[in-house]
Design an enzyme around this catalytic site. Structure first.
Site, PDB file in Angstrom:
ATOM      1  N   GLY A  96       0.819  -1.213   0.000  1.00 60.45           N
ATOM      2  CA  GLY A  96       0.000   0.000   0.000  1.00 60.45           C
ATOM      3  C   GLY A  96       0.849   1.258   0.000  1.00 60.45           C
ATOM      4  O   GLY A  96       0.489   2.263  -0.614  1.00 60.45           O
ATOM      5  N   SER A 170      -5.243   6.995   5.662  1.00 59.21           N
ATOM      6  CA  SER A 170      -4.524   8.268   5.573  1.00 59.21           C
ATOM      7  C   SER A 170      -3.587   8.283   4.369  1.00 59.21           C
ATOM      8  O   SER A 170      -3.101   9.332   3.968  1.00 59.21           O
ATOM      9  CB  SER A 170      -3.735   8.523   6.859  1.00 59.21           C
ATOM     10  OG  SER A 170      -2.724   7.536   7.018  1.00 59.21           O
ATOM     11  N   SER A 197      -5.578   7.579  11.450  1.00 54.61           N
ATOM     12  CA  SER A 197      -4.112   7.510  11.582  1.00 54.61           C
ATOM     13  C   SER A 197      -3.439   8.841  11.255  1.00 54.61           C
ATOM     14  O   SER A 197      -2.491   8.900  10.485  1.00 54.61           O
ATOM     15  CB  SER A 197      -3.509   6.385  10.731  1.00 54.61           C
ATOM     16  OG  SER A 197      -4.401   5.715   9.913  1.00 54.61           O
ATOM     17  N   ASP A 313      -1.836   0.303  13.503  1.00 52.22           N
ATOM     18  CA  ASP A 313      -0.937  -0.846  13.311  1.00 52.22           C
ATOM     19  C   ASP A 313      -0.442  -1.393  14.647  1.00 52.22           C
ATOM     20  O   ASP A 313      -0.496  -2.594  14.901  1.00 52.22           O
ATOM     21  CB  ASP A 313       0.257  -0.466  12.425  1.00 52.22           C
ATOM     22  CG  ASP A 313      -0.141  -0.363  10.953  1.00 52.22           C
ATOM     23  OD1 ASP A 313      -1.294  -0.700  10.625  1.00 52.22           O
ATOM     24  OD2 ASP A 313       0.697   0.058  10.139  1.00 52.22           O
ATOM     25  N   LYS A 411       7.641  -8.721   4.885  1.00 48.92           N
ATOM     26  CA  LYS A 411       7.064  -7.441   4.442  1.00 48.92           C
ATOM     27  C   LYS A 411       7.697  -6.266   5.173  1.00 48.92           C
ATOM     28  O   LYS A 411       7.875  -5.201   4.596  1.00 48.92           O
ATOM     29  CB  LYS A 411       5.543  -7.462   4.648  1.00 48.92           C
ATOM     30  CG  LYS A 411       4.818  -6.283   4.024  1.00 48.92           C
ATOM     31  CD  LYS A 411       3.323  -6.468   4.091  1.00 48.92           C
ATOM     32  CE  LYS A 411       2.576  -5.200   3.748  1.00 48.92           C
ATOM     33  NZ  LYS A 411       2.542  -4.889   2.323  1.00 48.92           N
TER      34      LYS A 411
END
EC number: 2.5.1.19
Length: 427
Positions: A96, A170, A197, A313, A411
């Site tokens: 993303g 965001s 966020s 997160d 990731k």
């Protein structure tokens, strides 16, 4: 499927220097590519998401060199919008932090570029960003499902009056903010809905300032951006440690410390996820702050009921920390979990129940009551790095835990399990 069984851990102690922040790494790479001059980025994160951004920049003609460990990048900026020579397709995995900013930046000028990714990326909404870019003149087509990647971008973004929905991600606002200074006209961006966020917008504004561009921020409701500007390389830039990655180690210290110290972030960090440490303190842990470190010492943990919109997160780590807290923990205002690497609300509720917790999953909240004793379970990770790292904390009990597809941590944190083992004393 590959799996990793973590045996019970009696104690966690020691220090860890955090890998670079994913959010900062990918923003800094894109700004360095758009800027005039050469930028040396240090402590760059080496992870899947960053590799997707680097591959895309390379395909767009940006020259860079990486150190052997891929944590230093010398990148020569384009001095303006990125150009494709001919039609181009960029594969961005499930990143993303690459898809959203590039979708905006590549609408400057005249390109014909397709952005695509893994199947999960095609389930992550991007319609609000596309709507905003179209208001600024961009020509964008959906190639499969309306409101989702893959996208075909054909330039045309000139600025102007734009509205953006801030309630889903965001990253849509971040993408517009980073692109608008290079548009030919001034841009006024109005935010609709509650901005999720918000601290991630501060990261964006901070980095833009580092690259020589300041914009007028009116209470995060309206942003005024002068057009026709240029980004300028700061020369060298040190990427902060990843505050979301710090959360697992700080939580481990709260549950089974000893004292755990994370370095590379501290009270001066620009990342909102450092506020995770305040949540642990509320739960009963002892926190010590330095300019470039945070330390957490074990305490008797009790449940909390909190709005987690500002740290979505890191809030995931609180969900598994709640297994070790007395009482019922409620995490609120986390709808944003549903549009991340997987539907994290569903995934978290499902896997917490496997280890014996009583869980209520709401539209935008989760309520967790720990069991008297945790059960051993095979934890599904949904190709989501944070699920794997969150559930490693179950091993801080007297029960082993099996993590399926443990390599999905690549990731953001490829050697996470090795680092956790290094700091752990087996039960």
């Amino acid at each position: 499927m590959e799996s990793l069984t973590l045996q019970p851990i009696a104690r966690v102690d020691g220090a860890i220097n955090l890998p670079g922040s994913k959010s900062v790494s990918n923003r800094a790479l894109l700004l360095a590519a758009l800027a005039c001059g050469k930028t040396v980025l240090t402590n760059l994160l080496d992870s899947d998401d960053v590799r997707h951004m680097l591959n895309a920049l390379s395909a767009l003609g940006i020259n860079y060199t990486l150190s052997a460990d891929r944590t230093r990048c010398d990148i020569t900026g384009n001095g303006g919008p990125l150009r494709a020579s001919g039609a181009l397709e960029l594969f961005l995995g499930n990143a993303g932090t690459a898809m959203r900013p590039l979708a905006a930046a590549l609408c400057l000028g005249q390109n014909e570029i397709v952005l695509t990714g893994e199947p999960r990326m095609k389930e992550r909404p991007i319609g609000h960003l596309v709507d905003s870019l179209r208001q600024g003149g961009a020509n964008i087509d959906y190639l499969e499902q309306e409101n989702y990647p893959p996208l075909r971008l054909r330039g045309g973004f000139i600025g102007g009056d734009i509205e953006v929905d801030g309630s889903v991600s965001s990253q849509f606002l971040t993408a517009l903010l980073m692109t608008a200074p290079l548009a030919p006209e001034d841009t006024i961006i109005r935010v609709k809905g509650e901005l999720v966020s918000k601290p991630y917008i501060d990261i964006t504004l901070n980095l833009m300032k580092t690259f020589g561009v300041e914009i007028a921020n009116h209470h995060y409701q309206q942003f005024v951006v002068k057009g026709g500007q240029q980004y300028h390389s700061p020369g060298r830039y040190l990427v902060e440690g990843d505050a979301s990655s710090a959360s697992y180690f700080l939580a481990a210290g709260a549950i089974k410390g000893g004292t755990v110290k994370v370095t590379g972030i501290g009270r001066k960090s620009m990342q909102g996820d450092i506020r995770f440490a305040d949540v642990l303190e509320k739960m009963g842990a002892t926190i010590t702050w330095g300019d470039d470190f945070i330390a957490c010492t074990r305490g008797e943990l009790h449940a909390i009921d909190m709005d987690m919109n500002h740290i979505p997160d890191a809030a995931m780590t609180i969900a598994t920390t709640a297994l070790f807290a007395k009482g019922t923990t409620t995490l609120r205002n986390i709808y944003n979990w549903r549009v991340k690497e997987t539907d994290r609300l569903f995934a978290m509720a499902t896997e917490l129940r496997k280890v014996g917790a009583e869980v209520e999953e709401g539209h935008d909240y989760i309520r967790i009551t720990p069991p008297a004793k945790l059960h051993h379970a095979d934890i599904g990770t949904y190709n989501d790095h944070r699920m794997a790292m969150c559930f490693s904390l179950v091993a801080l009990s007297d029960t082993p835990v099996t993590i399926l597809d443990p390599k999905c941590t690549a990731k953001t944190f490829p050697d996470y399990f090795e680092q956790l083992a290094r700091m752990s004393t087996p039960a």
